[in-house]
Design an enzyme around this catalytic site. Structure first.
Site, mmCIF file in Angstrom:
data_model
loop_
_atom_site.group_PDB
_atom_site.id
_atom_site.type_symbol
_atom_site.label_atom_id
_atom_site.label_comp_id
_atom_site.label_asym_id
_atom_site.label_seq_id
_atom_site.Cartn_x
_atom_site.Cartn_y
_atom_site.Cartn_z
ATOM 1 N N SER A 145 40.582 -33.585 19.857
ATOM 2 C CA SER A 145 40.671 -32.124 19.868
ATOM 3 C C SER A 145 42.102 -31.709 19.596
ATOM 4 O O SER A 145 43.056 -32.416 19.967
ATOM 5 C CB SER A 145 40.235 -31.580 21.239
ATOM 6 O OG SER A 145 40.535 -30.202 21.352
ATOM 7 N N TYR A 160 41.502 -31.993 30.218
ATOM 8 C CA TYR A 160 40.982 -32.195 28.871
ATOM 9 C C TYR A 160 42.109 -32.499 27.888
ATOM 10 O O TYR A 160 42.045 -33.473 27.130
ATOM 11 C CB TYR A 160 40.220 -30.943 28.441
ATOM 12 C CG TYR A 160 39.470 -31.092 27.143
ATOM 13 C CD1 TYR A 160 38.283 -31.812 27.088
ATOM 14 C CD2 TYR A 160 39.942 -30.505 25.972
ATOM 15 C CE1 TYR A 160 37.585 -31.952 25.898
ATOM 16 C CE2 TYR A 160 39.250 -30.635 24.781
ATOM 17 C CZ TYR A 160 38.062 -31.356 24.750
ATOM 18 O OH TYR A 160 37.375 -31.491 23.562
#
Length: 236
Positions: A145, A160
């Site tokens: 990501s 994350y």
């Protein structure tokens, strides 16, 4: 159609929905025998049936990336059934901790994110690497990501973001180690998908999955150790 054992074999984790499911769809259309993995076997079975009612190209599998025993059993099962692996797509991941901050975050979800997003991918790679070495065109794609880009990081979502940054580091390390073996290892940010909290509309699952499939489809001698979206490099 070639016999199943003659097809290239792709293992996709976290694949019962969303981008992972679409990656399986696209790889099956390209002629891969796809192992569709989910930590919930019933969901994997339902998703596999959705893509391939006859079970000719897509096979469901119970894959818990945070369970080393399960991952070891997966490797044994794949060896017995397929004999090799041609592509590993590490798509399984925890959800972003959207409202957390590094200064105040409970470290339990951080540990969980590291266990799934980093160590989960690492476990799968280590377990399947001997089977990947049997492939004439071996590929590892770690679904990352932009949140894991240190260059772009500015706080928030610590579990994350930091776990994805660590996954990017693992990608670089493995790419350097496995280059001489012809194994291409790349990280891909598929982008924010509509319905998954994307702002400004987001992308379709098909568009997001195409970024991942691009990295699976690279020719021998292609780029390795990269971090891309839609085939274009992102800052580390």
């Amino acid at each position: 159609m070639p016999a199943r054992s003659q097809l290239p074999v792709a293992v996709v984790t976290g694949a019962s929905q969303g981008v992972g499911l679409e990656v399986c769809r696209q790889l099956a259309a390209l002629g891969y025998a796809v192992v569709l993995g989910s930590r919930d076997l019933r969901r994997a079975e339902s998703a596999a049936k959705e893509l391939d009612a006859d079970g000719e190209r897509v096979t469901p599998a119970h894959i818990e990336v945070d369970n080393s025993v399960n991952v070891g059993q997966l490797a044994t099962w794949i060896q017995q059934r397929f004999g090799r692996v041609d592509a590993i797509v590490n798509n399984a991941a925890t959800q972003p901790d959207r409202w957390a901050t590094a200064g105040t975050s409970d470290l339990s979800p951080v540990a969980e994110a590291l266990d799934v997003n980093l160590f989960g991918a690492w476990r799968v790679i280590q377990a399947l690497l001997p089977l990947l070495r049997r492939s004439p065109r071996p590929r590892i794609v770690n679904v990352s990501s932009e949140a894991g880009s240190i260059a772009l990081m500015s706080g928030g979502r610590p579990a994350y973001s930091i776990s994805k940054a660590a996954l990017n580091a693992l990608t670089r390390s493995l790419a350097g180690e496995l280059y001489r073996d012809g194994i291409l290892v790349n990280a891909v940010d598929p982008g924010s998908v509509t319905g998954e909290g994307a702002r400004g509309g987001g992308r379709s699952a098909a568009q997001a999955a195409a970024s991942v499939v691009w990295a699976v489809s690279l020719p021998n001698g292609g780029p390795t150790g990269t971090f891309t979206r839609d085939g274009r490099e992102l800052p580390w």
